[in-house]
Motif scaffolding. Structure first.
Motif, PDB file in Angstrom:
ATOM      1  N   GLY A 154       1.697 -70.200 -13.718  1.00  0.00           N
ATOM      2  CA  GLY A 154       1.884 -71.344 -14.537  1.00  0.00           C
ATOM      3  C   GLY A 154       0.666 -72.192 -14.355  1.00  0.00           C
ATOM      4  O   GLY A 154      -0.301 -71.733 -14.080  1.00  0.00           O
ATOM      5  N   GLU A 155       0.482 -73.217 -15.149  1.00  0.00           N
ATOM      6  CA  GLU A 155      -0.628 -74.116 -15.295  1.00  0.00           C
ATOM      7  C   GLU A 155      -0.384 -75.445 -14.523  1.00  0.00           C
ATOM      8  O   GLU A 155       0.613 -76.037 -14.619  1.00  0.00           O
ATOM      9  N   ILE A 156      -1.072 -75.383 -13.432  1.00  0.00           N
ATOM     10  CA  ILE A 156      -1.118 -76.561 -12.561  1.00  0.00           C
ATOM     11  C   ILE A 156      -2.682 -77.567 -12.506  1.00  0.00           C
ATOM     12  O   ILE A 156      -3.474 -76.802 -12.783  1.00  0.00           O
ATOM     13  N   CYS A 157      -2.227 -78.774 -12.639  1.00  0.00           N
ATOM     14  CA  CYS A 157      -3.312 -79.760 -12.670  1.00  0.00           C
ATOM     15  C   CYS A 157      -3.278 -80.839 -11.607  1.00  0.00           C
ATOM     16  O   CYS A 157      -2.418 -81.698 -11.885  1.00  0.00           O
ATOM     17  N   PHE A 158      -3.946 -80.894 -10.677  1.00  0.00           N
ATOM     18  CA  PHE A 158      -3.952 -81.904  -9.646  1.00  0.00           C
ATOM     19  C   PHE A 158      -4.644 -83.100 -10.082  1.00  0.00           C
ATOM     20  O   PHE A 158      -5.988 -83.079 -10.513  1.00  0.00           O
ATOM     21  N   ALA A 159      -3.941 -84.289  -9.881  1.00  0.00           N
ATOM     22  CA  ALA A 159      -4.585 -85.421 -10.481  1.00  0.00           C
ATOM     23  C   ALA A 159      -5.608 -85.997  -9.232  1.00  0.00           C
ATOM     24  O   ALA A 159      -6.599 -86.656  -9.522  1.00  0.00           O
ATOM     25  N   LYS A 160      -5.338 -85.596  -7.841  1.00  0.00           N
ATOM     26  CA  LYS A 160      -6.402 -85.661  -7.029  1.00  0.00           C
ATOM     27  C   LYS A 160      -6.351 -84.459  -6.032  1.00  0.00           C
ATOM     28  O   LYS A 160      -5.367 -83.791  -5.804  1.00  0.00           O
ATOM     29  N   PRO A 161      -7.489 -84.208  -5.433  1.00  0.00           N
ATOM     30  CA  PRO A 161      -7.663 -82.737  -4.757  1.00  0.00           C
ATOM     31  C   PRO A 161      -7.122 -82.988  -3.277  1.00  0.00           C
ATOM     32  O   PRO A 161      -7.330 -83.920  -2.763  1.00  0.00           O
ATOM     33  N   SER A 162      -6.023 -81.954  -3.107  1.00  0.00           N
ATOM     34  CA  SER A 162      -5.612 -81.866  -1.943  1.00  0.00           C
ATOM     35  C   SER A 162      -5.606 -80.462  -1.144  1.00  0.00           C
ATOM     36  O   SER A 162      -5.630 -79.534  -1.826  1.00  0.00           O
ATOM     37  N   VAL A 163      -6.280 -80.434  -0.042  1.00  0.00           N
ATOM     38  CA  VAL A 163      -6.520 -79.124   0.663  1.00  0.00           C
ATOM     39  C   VAL A 163      -5.359 -78.430   0.732  1.00  0.00           C
ATOM     40  O   VAL A 163      -4.936 -77.290   0.109  1.00  0.00           O
ATOM     41  N   GLY A 164      -4.260 -79.009   1.429  1.00  0.00           N
ATOM     42  CA  GLY A 164      -2.965 -78.317   1.716  1.00  0.00           C
ATOM     43  C   GLY A 164      -2.290 -77.911   0.501  1.00  0.00           C
ATOM     44  O   GLY A 164      -1.752 -77.076   0.130  1.00  0.00           O
ATOM     45  N   ALA A 165      -2.022 -78.998  -0.505  1.00  0.00           N
ATOM     46  CA  ALA A 165      -1.435 -78.568  -1.721  1.00  0.00           C
ATOM     47  C   ALA A 165      -2.229 -77.470  -2.725  1.00  0.00           C
ATOM     48  O   ALA A 165      -1.545 -76.635  -3.183  1.00  0.00           O
ATOM     49  N   THR A 166      -3.534 -77.475  -2.679  1.00  0.00           N
ATOM     50  CA  THR A 166      -4.227 -76.456  -3.386  1.00  0.00           C
ATOM     51  C   THR A 166      -3.845 -74.947  -2.558  1.00  0.00           C
ATOM     52  O   THR A 166      -3.532 -74.222  -3.366  1.00  0.00           O
ATOM     53  N   GLN A 167      -3.927 -75.016  -1.292  1.00  0.00           N
ATOM     54  CA  GLN A 167      -3.331 -73.817  -0.427  1.00  0.00           C
ATOM     55  C   GLN A 167      -2.242 -73.350  -0.843  1.00  0.00           C
ATOM     56  O   GLN A 167      -1.777 -72.273  -0.995  1.00  0.00           O
ATOM     57  N   ASN A 168      -1.244 -74.468  -0.865  1.00  0.00           N
ATOM     58  CA  ASN A 168       0.074 -73.904  -1.167  1.00  0.00           C
ATOM     59  C   ASN A 168       0.375 -73.287  -2.730  1.00  0.00           C
ATOM     60  O   ASN A 168       0.998 -72.346  -2.766  1.00  0.00           O
ATOM     61  N   ALA A 169      -0.452 -73.910  -3.519  1.00  0.00           N
ATOM     62  CA  ALA A 169      -0.119 -73.578  -5.056  1.00  0.00           C
ATOM     63  C   ALA A 169      -1.190 -71.953  -4.956  1.00  0.00           C
ATOM     64  O   ALA A 169      -0.292 -71.157  -5.563  1.00  0.00           O
ATOM     65  N   VAL A 170      -1.892 -71.886  -4.366  1.00  0.00           N
ATOM     66  CA  VAL A 170      -2.623 -70.517  -4.315  1.00  0.00           C
ATOM     67  C   VAL A 170      -1.675 -69.424  -3.528  1.00  0.00           C
ATOM     68  O   VAL A 170      -1.369 -68.412  -4.155  1.00  0.00           O
ATOM     69  N   LEU A 171      -0.919 -69.885  -2.603  1.00  0.00           N
ATOM     70  CA  LEU A 171      -0.102 -68.937  -1.787  1.00  0.00           C
ATOM     71  C   LEU A 171       1.090 -68.600  -2.738  1.00  0.00           C
ATOM     72  O   LEU A 171       1.756 -67.615  -2.637  1.00  0.00           O
ATOM     73  N   GLY A 172       1.794 -69.741  -3.415  1.00  0.00           N
ATOM     74  CA  GLY A 172       2.474 -69.474  -4.209  1.00  0.00           C
ATOM     75  C   GLY A 172       2.444 -68.564  -5.511  1.00  0.00           C
ATOM     76  O   GLY A 172       2.942 -67.755  -5.781  1.00  0.00           O
ATOM     77  N   ALA A 173       1.206 -68.699  -5.997  1.00  0.00           N
ATOM     78  CA  ALA A 173       0.742 -68.046  -7.173  1.00  0.00           C
ATOM     79  C   ALA A 173       0.210 -66.386  -6.830  1.00  0.00           C
ATOM     80  O   ALA A 173       0.397 -65.741  -7.809  1.00  0.00           O
ATOM     81  N   VAL A 174      -0.089 -66.348  -5.758  1.00  0.00           N
ATOM     82  CA  VAL A 174      -0.878 -64.852  -5.497  1.00  0.00           C
ATOM     83  C   VAL A 174       0.122 -63.712  -6.037  1.00  0.00           C
ATOM     84  O   VAL A 174      -0.592 -62.699  -6.493  1.00  0.00           O
ATOM     85  N   CYS A 175       1.130 -63.841  -5.593  1.00  0.00           N
ATOM     86  CA  CYS A 175       2.082 -62.957  -5.857  1.00  0.00           C
ATOM     87  C   CYS A 175       3.189 -63.105  -6.985  1.00  0.00           C
ATOM     88  O   CYS A 175       4.112 -62.417  -6.956  1.00  0.00           O
ATOM     89  N   ALA A 176       2.869 -64.074  -7.883  1.00  0.00           N
ATOM     90  CA  ALA A 176       3.803 -64.472  -8.887  1.00  0.00           C
ATOM     91  C   ALA A 176       3.348 -63.766 -10.126  1.00  0.00           C
ATOM     92  O   ALA A 176       2.183 -63.726 -10.448  1.00  0.00           O
ATOM     93  N   PRO A 177       4.331 -63.148 -10.686  1.00  0.00           N
ATOM     94  CA  PRO A 177       3.940 -62.451 -11.854  1.00  0.00           C
ATOM     95  C   PRO A 177       3.213 -63.331 -13.118  1.00  0.00           C
ATOM     96  O   PRO A 177       3.791 -64.517 -13.177  1.00  0.00           O
ATOM     97  N   GLY A 178       2.354 -62.754 -13.578  1.00  0.00           N
ATOM     98  CA  GLY A 178       1.533 -63.687 -14.794  1.00  0.00           C
ATOM     99  C   GLY A 178       0.329 -64.456 -14.341  1.00  0.00           C
ATOM    100  O   GLY A 178      -0.129 -64.033 -13.049  1.00  0.00           O
ATOM    101  N   ARG A 179      -0.379 -65.138 -15.067  1.00  0.00           N
ATOM    102  CA  ARG A 179      -1.416 -65.759 -14.683  1.00  0.00           C
ATOM    103  C   ARG A 179      -1.224 -67.210 -14.268  1.00  0.00           C
ATOM    104  O   ARG A 179      -0.543 -68.124 -15.078  1.00  0.00           O
TER     105      ARG A 179
END
Ligand code: UD1
Length: 415
Positions: A154-179
């Motif tokens: 999916g498309e994610i757009c952070f209004a403010k940068p967060s270390v932990g939230a970026t890491q969680n998004a990456v971890l959720g996305a890496v094995c999620a089908p699609g881009r």
């Protein structure tokens, strides 16, 4: 006792190796969950936050063991998704399991995260990001429940940068089908290291080191091993320890490439350094200049994790300094304790105004990890003996601050 005793006034001089990074190790431990097999983390720091995360993973069915400084995680047998309240509350970083548990099991139950008491520390950005990948959340009895039929790109757009939230998004996305495209990412080195690790394990992440990550989901990850990078915050703490005593010191494998903002301030204060053959050599004899107008900022700006340690140094530098905290709203917990040691510091809204003077030893109390390290640093310069209570906070992030500072010549011991 749970304290550290320091006799101040000894200019540091000696050599140590910098420990592995806490903030890099914890998300890699979470990332191991996504691989149904073995992950080896070489040079993993032996700190209580890593032990707590190990305990959490074991409680979910993983097998873990140490071989010297390598932590070996076998997440193949994992079959649980509920992190026990008492385990998860010990450390805020347990929230980073959200993305990987959802990615592997489509489900996760976590207590609202604990960790340092340095302000609100909400998790709204973590949840909003994972919602974009198809997760749904609800709260019951103080526990956060997460579910997804199956995460999808999916498309994610952070209004403010967060270390932990970026890491969680990456971890959720890496094995999620699609881009998945994640904009407004945190560019902290700990995000970069996580992405590099995931790519080593078979992930497909592009844009590493920028604020826009593009991830093509892969069906699975494979076994891998990686060296945990050196800890830029521990290294920075020891630069400040050298500075506060107007001493010297050599830090082996200091990650100088990630320490630019701190080294810049160190030079402004009058410190000199050289980096050769992996060794950072410090000469702090000339530290005498106050620093004005410094603000904590997201990477590559000055790290909030070094703010309290730097304030401890500036408390000993004659003249007026000021440091503004822009990341967390309640991160001056060490200031009242520094004042007990004779420091002249006033906090007005988010800025500490510091008028440098000589410090004197006192009995003080660590209230959180980095603030606790700041009190130890202040104790190195204070006249007489300082006793810093609540050593356990400091042990969350420093392998053995007494061993390291002793090697650098300080008169310090556990009590
Ligand atoms: C991480 C580090 C921590 C460091 C911090 C900032 C780890 C384990 N911890 O913490 O040592 O001090 O980065 O460099 O790596 N925020 C929200 N909503 C959210 C999440 C965060 O508003 O959902 C806010 C926070 O309150 C804070 C700011 O965003 O004001 C930055 O926090 P964030 O980057 O998320 O810090 P952590 O990942 O918790």
């Amino acid at each position: 006792m749970d304290a550290i005793r320091i006799t101040g006034g000894v200019p540091l001089d000696g050599e140590i190796a910098v420990q592995g990074s806490k903030n890099a190790a914890l998300p890699l431990m979470a990332a191991a969950v996504l691989n149904k097999g073995v992950t080896v983390l070489f040079g993993c720091p032996r700190i209580s936050d890593v032990f707590s995360m190990e305990e959490v993973l074991r409680s979910l069915g993983a097998r873990t063991r140490w071989e010297q400084d390598a932590l070996i995680l076998d997440t193949g047998p994992m079959d649980q998704v509920k992190v026990k309240r008492e385990l998860g509350e010990k450390m805020r970083s347990s929230i980073v399991l959200l993305g990987s548990l959802l990615g592997r099991f489509g489900e996760a139950v976590l207590p609202y995260p604990g960790g340092c008491v340095i302000g609100q520390r909400p998790v709204d950005l973590h949840l909003a990001a994972l919602e974009k990948l198809g997760a749904r959340f609800y709260e019951e009895d103080g526990m956060l429940h997460a579910k997804a039929q199956r995460l999808a790109g999916g498309e994610i757009c952070f209004a403010k940068p967060s270390v932990g939230a970026t890491q969680n998004a990456v971890l959720g996305a890496v094995c999620a089908p699609g881009r998945t495209v994640i904009r407004g990412c945190s560019r902290e080195p700990e995000v970069t290291w996580l992405c590099r690790f995931l790519n080593l394990a078979g992930g497909r992440i592009r844009g590493i080191g920028t604020d826009c990550l593009k991830i093509q989901g892969v069906p699975s990850l494979h076994d891998t091993g990686m060296q945990i990078p050196a800890d830029r915050i521990a290294a920075g703490t020891y630069v400040c320890a050298s500075a506060v005593t107007r001493g010297r010191g050599i830090l082996r494998n200091a990650p100088v490439g990630e320490m630019g903002a701190l080294l810049h301030v160190y030079e402004k204060m009058g410190g000199q350094y050289a980096f050769n053959s992996g060794k950072l050599s410090l000469c702090s004899c000339g530290v005498k200049n106050p620093v004005r107008g410094l603000r904590t900022q997201v990477y590559p700006g000055f790290p909030t994790d070094l703010q309290s340690v730097l304030v401890a140094v500036l408390a000993t530098v004659k003249g007026e300094s000021c440091v503004e905290e822009t990341i967390f709203e309640d991160r001056f917990k060490a200031v009242p304790e520094l004042v007990r040691m004779g420091a002249d510091i006033t906090v007005c809204r988010s800025t500490a105004h510091i008028r440098g003077r000589d410090l004197s030893g006192a009995r003080v109390c660590a209230r959180e990890l980095r603030g606790g390290a700041a009190l130890v640093v202040a104790g190195l310069a204070a006249e007489g003996e300082t006793c810093v209570e609540n050593r356990h906070f400091i042990e969350r992030g420093y392998e053995d601050i007494c061993r390291d500072l002793s090697l650098l010549g300080a008169c310090i011991r556990k009590d």
